[in-house]
Design a protein around this motif. Sequence first.
Motif, PDB file in Angstrom:
ATOM      1  N   ASN A 245     -42.717  -2.306 -62.255  1.00 31.43           N
ATOM      2  CA  ASN A 245     -44.176  -1.512 -62.335  1.00 31.43           C
ATOM      3  C   ASN A 245     -44.919  -2.412 -62.679  1.00 31.43           C
ATOM      4  OD1 ASN A 245     -42.826   0.900 -61.449  1.00 31.43           O
ATOM      5  ND2 ASN A 245     -41.943   1.246 -63.412  1.00 31.43           N
ATOM      6  N   GLY A 246     -44.912  -3.692 -63.379  1.00 29.56           N
ATOM      7  CA  GLY A 246     -45.895  -4.401 -63.975  1.00 29.56           C
ATOM      8  C   GLY A 246     -46.080  -5.858 -62.917  1.00 29.56           C
ATOM      9  N   ASP A 247     -46.801  -6.519 -63.441  1.00 29.36           N
ATOM     10  CA  ASP A 247     -47.159  -7.959 -62.667  1.00 29.36           C
ATOM     11  C   ASP A 247     -46.030  -8.829 -62.644  1.00 29.36           C
ATOM     12  OD1 ASP A 247     -49.781  -6.887 -61.814  1.00 29.36           O
ATOM     13  OD2 ASP A 247     -50.848  -8.169 -63.278  1.00 29.36           O
TER      14      ASP A 247
ATOM     15  N   ASN B 229     -47.847  -7.756 -58.027  1.00 30.25           N
ATOM     16  CA  ASN B 229     -47.279  -6.599 -58.282  1.00 30.25           C
ATOM     17  C   ASN B 229     -47.046  -5.615 -57.071  1.00 30.25           C
ATOM     18  OD1 ASN B 229     -49.566  -4.824 -57.743  1.00 30.25           O
ATOM     19  ND2 ASN B 229     -50.550  -5.805 -59.772  1.00 30.25           N
ATOM     20  N   ASN B 230     -46.294  -4.421 -57.270  1.00 31.97           N
ATOM     21  CA  ASN B 230     -45.811  -3.634 -56.310  1.00 31.97           C
ATOM     22  C   ASN B 230     -46.754  -2.606 -55.914  1.00 31.97           C
ATOM     23  OD1 ASN B 230     -43.195  -4.877 -56.064  1.00 31.97           O
ATOM     24  ND2 ASN B 230     -42.262  -3.796 -57.553  1.00 31.97           N
TER      25      ASN B 230
ATOM     26  N   ASP C 270     -40.197 -13.655 -60.577  1.00 36.56           N
ATOM     27  CA  ASP C 270     -39.627 -13.788 -61.926  1.00 36.56           C
ATOM     28  C   ASP C 270     -41.135 -13.900 -62.966  1.00 36.56           C
ATOM     29  OD1 ASP C 270     -41.135 -16.124 -60.960  1.00 36.56           O
ATOM     30  OD2 ASP C 270     -39.584 -17.592 -61.683  1.00 36.56           O
ATOM     31  N   HIS C 271     -40.990 -14.045 -64.264  1.00 36.72           N
ATOM     32  CA  HIS C 271     -42.158 -13.898 -65.111  1.00 36.72           C
ATOM     33  C   HIS C 271     -42.715 -12.303 -64.913  1.00 36.72           C
ATOM     34  CE1 HIS C 271     -42.101 -18.287 -64.432  1.00 36.72           C
ATOM     35  NE2 HIS C 271     -41.921 -18.358 -65.610  1.00 36.72           N
ATOM     36  N   TYR C 272     -41.731 -11.425 -64.966  1.00 33.67           N
ATOM     37  CA  TYR C 272     -41.966 -10.069 -65.121  1.00 33.67           C
ATOM     38  C   TYR C 272     -42.760  -9.773 -66.306  1.00 33.67           C
ATOM     39  CZ  TYR C 272     -38.517  -9.217 -61.276  1.00 33.67           C
ATOM     40  OH  TYR C 272     -37.809  -9.196 -60.048  1.00 33.67           O
TER      41      TYR C 272
END
Length: 150
Positions: A62-64, A13-14, A55-57
């Motif tokens: 803001n998420g994984d 994540n960020n 990908d696969h947000y």
Amino acid sequence: MAYGLNAVTIRTNNTEEGMKKIDEIWQDVISGKLPILYDSNHSFRQGVSPVSRYDHYDNDENGDYDFSILGVTSDFFQEMEKAVNSGTYKKYEESDNNLGLSAKKAWEKVWNEHKTGVIKRAFSRDYESTVPAAYTKDGKAHCYLYIAIG
């Protein structure tokens, strides 16, 4: 027998910790520990460029999400240009004397345009190609982002 990987993926994540994971995996690729740019015998793989894939947000930035480093050929960039021309991706390009700053500028532009409604991100599959200044004609580091829009 030498072998090479086409991709390596982590879930991240960020957050500060997530960015550290991304830096660590990049170091493993650049050093040859993960054989994407070099094969398992540490021979450079001609014609292979590293590209980041997001990908696969879980939902948005803001998420994984899954972060991958791919070993691509010039065909990849030709296909991405077709996707830009067809309107499924938007291309961002920034340059600076520092690789990290060029990437930061490009991502800030994406986040700003998304926040202000200039673009609607699909959060499906995005790509980033950063090129160190040593490999460019103008002597500046470049960042190319291909953001899926929808």
